[in-house]
Motif scaffolding. Structure first.
Motif, short mmCIF file in Angstrom:
data_model
loop_
_atom_site.label_atom_id
_atom_site.label_comp_id
_atom_site.label_asym_id
_atom_site.label_seq_id
_atom_site.Cartn_x
_atom_site.Cartn_y
_atom_site.Cartn_z
N GLU A 269 0.83 -1.22 0.00
CA GLU A 269 0.00 0.00 0.00
C GLU A 269 0.86 1.26 0.00
O GLU A 269 0.53 2.26 0.65
CB GLU A 269 -0.96 0.00 1.19
CG GLU A 269 -1.95 -1.16 1.18
CD GLU A 269 -2.87 -1.15 2.39
OE1 GLU A 269 -2.81 -0.18 3.16
OE2 GLU A 269 -3.65 -2.10 2.54
N GLY A 270 1.97 1.22 -0.71
CA GLY A 270 2.85 2.37 -0.82
C GLY A 270 3.84 2.53 0.31
O GLY A 270 4.69 3.42 0.27
N VAL A 271 3.76 1.67 1.32
CA VAL A 271 4.65 1.76 2.48
C VAL A 271 5.78 0.75 2.33
O VAL A 271 5.54 -0.41 2.01
CB VAL A 271 3.87 1.48 3.79
CG1 VAL A 271 4.80 1.55 4.99
CG2 VAL A 271 2.72 2.47 3.94
N LEU A 272 7.02 1.20 2.55
CA LEU A 272 8.17 0.30 2.55
C LEU A 272 8.28 -0.35 3.92
O LEU A 272 8.46 0.35 4.92
CB LEU A 272 9.47 1.06 2.22
CG LEU A 272 9.75 1.35 0.74
CD1 LEU A 272 8.72 2.30 0.15
CD2 LEU A 272 11.15 1.92 0.58
N GLU A 273 8.13 -1.65 3.98
CA GLU A 273 8.19 -2.37 5.24
C GLU A 273 9.41 -3.30 5.22
O GLU A 273 9.56 -4.11 4.32
CB GLU A 273 6.91 -3.19 5.46
CG GLU A 273 5.67 -2.34 5.60
CD GLU A 273 4.43 -3.15 5.94
OE1 GLU A 273 4.53 -4.40 5.90
OE2 GLU A 273 3.39 -2.56 6.24
N LEU A 274 10.27 -3.14 6.24
CA LEU A 274 11.48 -3.95 6.35
C LEU A 274 11.50 -4.68 7.69
O LEU A 274 11.12 -4.11 8.72
CB LEU A 274 12.72 -3.06 6.21
CG LEU A 274 12.83 -2.39 4.83
CD1 LEU A 274 12.75 -0.90 4.97
CD2 LEU A 274 14.08 -2.82 4.11
N GLN A 275 11.90 -5.92 7.64
CA GLN A 275 11.91 -6.75 8.84
C GLN A 275 13.00 -6.27 9.80
O GLN A 275 14.12 -6.00 9.39
CB GLN A 275 12.15 -8.21 8.46
CG GLN A 275 11.04 -8.81 7.61
CD GLN A 275 11.34 -10.23 7.20
OE1 GLN A 275 12.39 -10.77 7.54
NE2 GLN A 275 10.42 -10.85 6.46
N GLY A 276 12.62 -6.15 11.07
CA GLY A 276 13.57 -5.73 12.09
C GLY A 276 13.44 -4.26 12.43
O GLY A 276 12.73 -3.51 11.78
#
Length: 215
Positions: A186-193
């Motif tokens: 949804e346009g959001v950059l999500e990175l683990q941690g």
């Protein structure tokens, strides 16, 4: 007797009907340009070929070809939309237009994720700018947040208005830098941690001067 009455109409017909020809004074093709009633089949076909050749020379077939090209280049989606706007509504469509459109109710988990990605409805990340001036890094009001997803932690980069293609490039670089997974949702950059400091430093080095940590 009965046999004479049955054959009488046949005798009368023979007196007035000539098989394969015309009755004197009667022309069944009087409205046509030429009388083809008495022509042989071979002669009629020859005349038809001559008329076809004349029509070809006059350009009648070119008009048919032009119409085929118009149909080939026609945008039927726009035509369908135009016809739909001009026609009157069906009764069922009129009933649907009077009712309020109901939005799909989200599950508790989906609602919680949406609230995280929009910071409670305060940030929109699914908008793409079209002008190059608005796509410059210094005009991106980016916010970096760390959120919990069950037992895991996710770092979100919100508020970007860059095209999604460019965001995917940034996401790939961040994943390589951090050595972990991530996704564009949804346009959001999500990175683990939890990597808010490293991501902020990376964005500053790429010219995103207005990037900041939030939450």
């Amino acid at each position: 007797g009965r046999g004479d009455s049955a054959t009488a109409p046949l005798h009368l017909a023979r007196n007035y009907i000539v098989i394969g020809g015309n009755i004197d004074g009667i022309n069944p093709n009087k409205d046509d340009e030429e009388d083809t009633y008495n022509m042989s089949k071979k002669e009629r076909r020859r005349r038809e070929r001559e008329r076809g050749a004349a029509a070809f020379k006059s350009g009648a077939y070119k008009q048919k070809k032009t119409m085929k090209e118009k149909l080939k280049n026609m945008d039927f989606d726009k035509l369908d939309e135009k016809v739909t706007k001009q026609r009157s509504l069906f009764p069922r469509e009129m009933r649907n237009s009077n009712t309020v459109e109901m939005t799909k109710k989200l599950s508790p988990k989906a609602a919680r994720l949406q609230k995280q990605r929009t910071a409670g409805g305060n940030i929109t990340s699914n908008v793409e700018t079209t002008t190059s001036s608005d796509q410059s890094p210094e005009k991106q009001a980016i916010q970096i947040r760390v959120a919990k997803r069950g037992n895991k932690t996710v770092t979100m980069v919100q508020g970007m208005t860059l095209p999604f293609k460019e965001r995917k490039v940034l996401l790939k670089d961040m994943k390589t830098m951090l050595g972990g997974g991530g996704a564009l949702v949804e346009g959001v950059l999500e990175l683990q941690g939890s990597h808010s400091d490293k991501i902020l430093e990376y964005l500053k080095s790429r010219g995103f001067a207005n990037a900041k940590k939030a939450g």
